[in-house]
Design a protein around this motif. Structure first.
Motif, PDB file in Angstrom:
ATOM      1  N   ILE A   1       0.066  -9.908  -4.181  1.00  0.00           N
ATOM      2  CA  ILE A   1      -0.837  -8.851  -3.725  1.00  0.00           C
ATOM      3  C   ILE A   1      -0.761  -7.687  -4.707  1.00  0.00           C
ATOM      4  CG2 ILE A   1      -1.371  -7.235  -1.858  1.00  0.00           C
ATOM      5  CD1 ILE A   1       0.086  -9.178   0.035  1.00  0.00           C
ATOM      6  N   SER A   2      -1.918  -7.186  -5.150  1.00  0.00           N
ATOM      7  CA  SER A   2      -1.988  -6.031  -6.040  1.00  0.00           C
ATOM      8  C   SER A   2      -2.908  -4.982  -5.424  1.00  0.00           C
ATOM      9  CB  SER A   2      -2.544  -6.423  -7.406  1.00  0.00           C
ATOM     10  OG  SER A   2      -1.730  -7.397  -7.992  1.00  0.00           O
ATOM     11  N   ILE A   3      -2.426  -3.750  -5.347  1.00  0.00           N
ATOM     12  CA  ILE A   3      -3.219  -2.654  -4.796  1.00  0.00           C
ATOM     13  C   ILE A   3      -3.132  -1.480  -5.758  1.00  0.00           C
ATOM     14  CG2 ILE A   3      -3.448  -0.991  -2.916  1.00  0.00           C
ATOM     15  CD1 ILE A   3      -2.461  -3.109  -1.009  1.00  0.00           C
ATOM     16  N   ALA A   4      -4.280  -0.864  -6.059  1.00  0.00           N
ATOM     17  CA  ALA A   4      -4.337   0.332  -6.903  1.00  0.00           C
ATOM     18  C   ALA A   4      -5.022   1.448  -6.126  1.00  0.00           C
ATOM     19  CB  ALA A   4      -5.091   0.046  -8.191  1.00  0.00           C
ATOM     20  N   VAL A   5      -4.473   2.654  -6.244  1.00  0.00           N
ATOM     21  CA  VAL A   5      -5.055   3.816  -5.577  1.00  0.00           C
ATOM     22  C   VAL A   5      -5.334   4.891  -6.619  1.00  0.00           C
ATOM     23  CG1 VAL A   5      -3.969   3.400  -3.344  1.00  0.00           C
ATOM     24  CG2 VAL A   5      -2.762   4.760  -5.029  1.00  0.00           C
ATOM     25  N   ALA A   6      -6.367   5.692  -6.343  1.00  0.00           N
ATOM     26  CA  ALA A   6      -6.734   6.797  -7.216  1.00  0.00           C
ATOM     27  C   ALA A   6      -7.192   7.957  -6.362  1.00  0.00           C
ATOM     28  CB  ALA A   6      -7.840   6.385  -8.183  1.00  0.00           C
ATOM     29  N   ALA A   7      -7.210   9.141  -6.962  1.00  0.00           N
ATOM     30  CA  ALA A   7      -7.644  10.325  -6.241  1.00  0.00           C
ATOM     31  C   ALA A   7      -9.140  10.249  -5.979  1.00  0.00           C
ATOM     32  CB  ALA A   7      -7.309  11.582  -7.023  1.00  0.00           C
ATOM     33  N   GLN A   8      -9.538  10.698  -4.802  1.00  0.00           N
ATOM     34  CA  GLN A   8     -10.946  10.679  -4.395  1.00  0.00           C
ATOM     35  C   GLN A   8     -11.693  11.784  -5.120  1.00  0.00           C
ATOM     36  OE1 GLN A   8     -11.265  10.952  -0.207  1.00  0.00           O
ATOM     37  NE2 GLN A   8     -13.440  11.296  -0.191  1.00  0.00           N
TER      38      GLN A   8
ATOM     39  N   LEU B   1       0.832  -1.209   0.000  1.00  0.00           N
ATOM     40  CA  LEU B   1       0.000   0.000   0.000  1.00  0.00           C
ATOM     41  C   LEU B   1       0.866   1.257   0.000  1.00  0.00           C
ATOM     42  CD1 LEU B   1      -2.728   1.428   0.192  1.00  0.00           C
ATOM     43  CD2 LEU B   1      -2.627   1.121   2.672  1.00  0.00           C
ATOM     44  N   ARG B   2       1.892   1.281   0.825  1.00  0.00           N
ATOM     45  CA  ARG B   2       2.799   2.435   0.856  1.00  0.00           C
ATOM     46  C   ARG B   2       3.512   2.609  -0.484  1.00  0.00           C
ATOM     47  NH1 ARG B   2       3.713   4.626   5.955  1.00  0.00           N
ATOM     48  NH2 ARG B   2       3.118   3.302   7.703  1.00  0.00           N
ATOM     49  N   SER B   3       3.838   1.503  -1.136  1.00  0.00           N
ATOM     50  CA  SER B   3       4.483   1.562  -2.443  1.00  0.00           C
ATOM     51  C   SER B   3       3.538   2.140  -3.498  1.00  0.00           C
ATOM     52  CB  SER B   3       4.940   0.172  -2.859  1.00  0.00           C
ATOM     53  OG  SER B   3       5.515   0.202  -4.132  1.00  0.00           O
ATOM     54  N   ALA B   4       2.267   1.741  -3.460  1.00  0.00           N
ATOM     55  CA  ALA B   4       1.286   2.268  -4.412  1.00  0.00           C
ATOM     56  C   ALA B   4       1.099   3.771  -4.223  1.00  0.00           C
ATOM     57  CB  ALA B   4      -0.050   1.542  -4.246  1.00  0.00           C
ATOM     58  N   VAL B   5       1.058   4.221  -2.969  1.00  0.00           N
ATOM     59  CA  VAL B   5       0.895   5.647  -2.688  1.00  0.00           C
ATOM     60  C   VAL B   5       2.148   6.416  -3.111  1.00  0.00           C
ATOM     61  CG1 VAL B   5       0.610   7.333  -0.833  1.00  0.00           C
ATOM     62  CG2 VAL B   5      -0.819   5.306  -0.896  1.00  0.00           C
ATOM     63  N   ALA B   6       3.329   5.827  -2.891  1.00  0.00           N
ATOM     64  CA  ALA B   6       4.569   6.471  -3.326  1.00  0.00           C
ATOM     65  C   ALA B   6       4.607   6.589  -4.852  1.00  0.00           C
ATOM     66  CB  ALA B   6       5.770   5.684  -2.827  1.00  0.00           C
ATOM     67  N   ASN B   7       4.098   5.570  -5.554  1.00  0.00           N
ATOM     68  CA  ASN B   7       4.019   5.636  -7.014  1.00  0.00           C
ATOM     69  C   ASN B   7       3.087   6.752  -7.451  1.00  0.00           C
ATOM     70  OD1 ASN B   7       5.753   3.483  -7.299  1.00  0.00           O
ATOM     71  ND2 ASN B   7       4.127   1.967  -7.553  1.00  0.00           N
ATOM     72  N   ALA B   8       1.956   6.895  -6.774  1.00  0.00           N
ATOM     73  CA  ALA B   8       0.998   7.953  -7.118  1.00  0.00           C
ATOM     74  C   ALA B   8       1.602   9.330  -6.871  1.00  0.00           C
ATOM     75  CB  ALA B   8      -0.284   7.778  -6.300  1.00  0.00           C
ATOM     76  N   GLU B   9       2.322   9.450  -5.777  1.00  0.00           N
ATOM     77  CA  GLU B   9       2.907  10.739  -5.417  1.00  0.00           C
ATOM     78  C   GLU B   9       4.058  11.105  -6.360  1.00  0.00           C
ATOM     79  OE1 GLU B   9       4.354  12.890  -1.270  1.00  0.00           O
ATOM     80  OE2 GLU B   9       4.220  10.714  -1.384  1.00  0.00           O
ATOM     81  N   HIS B  10       4.929  10.163  -6.631  1.00  0.00           N
ATOM     82  CA  HIS B  10       6.120  10.442  -7.421  1.00  0.00           C
ATOM     83  C   HIS B  10       5.845  10.488  -8.917  1.00  0.00           C
ATOM     84  CE1 HIS B  10       9.978   9.475  -9.416  1.00  0.00           C
ATOM     85  NE2 HIS B  10      10.468  10.290  -8.503  1.00  0.00           N
ATOM     86  N   ASN B  11       5.108   9.504  -9.426  1.00  0.00           N
ATOM     87  CA  ASN B  11       4.901   9.398 -10.874  1.00  0.00           C
ATOM     88  C   ASN B  11       3.749  10.246 -11.393  1.00  0.00           C
ATOM     89  OD1 ASN B  11       6.947   7.524 -10.772  1.00  0.00           O
ATOM     90  ND2 ASN B  11       5.575   5.763 -10.798  1.00  0.00           N
TER      91      ASN B  11
END
Length: 121
Positions: free
Chosen positions: A111-118, A59-69
């Motif tokens: 494990i696969s987790i995807a995050v998006a902006a609310q 989860l932290r990795s997915a959020v770091a990807n969203a923040e950085h990329n």
């Protein structure tokens, strides 16, 4: 409840070959799916399961990807998808009576987790 639109950019992270059974990981993922990043972290911290450690890492990795990329703000992120798929089993052997060997299968999962902006609707 707020959800993300299908056209919104999403950031993903995958944890592969994680030691643990798929069913035990899924029961944790079912609890955090659809929640905000902050709420999910709080829930994972206080859950009594061993699988919360690798899930938190992904989860932290997915959020770091969203923040950085993608330049997203972590406080606005929501977990859109969280899945666990079966990985290969590690095969180990234990000695048994009369010279026999007993196979032990140690399960792994992906494990696969995807995050998006609310988005507010």
């Amino acid at each position: 409840m707020t959800t993300s639109s299908p056209t919104a950019p999403t950031a993903q992270a995958h944890g592969r070959f994680i030691r643990g059974s798929v069913s035990k990981v899924r029961r944790v993922l079912d609890q955090i799916r659809g929640r905000s990043y902050r709420d999910a972290l709080i829930m994972l911290e206080f859950m009594p399961y061993r699988s919360t450690g690798p899930i938190t890492k992904v989860l932290r990795s997915a959020v770091a990807n969203a923040e950085h990329n993608l330049g997203m703000d972590p406080s606005t992120l929501v977990i859109t998808t969280a899945t666990a798929d079966m990985g290969p089993s590690m095969k180990r052997y234990r000695p048994r009576a009369q010279g026999r060997a007993y196979q032990i299968k140690k399960q792994t999962c992906h494990i696969s987790i995807a995050v998006a902006a609310q988005t507010d609707s």
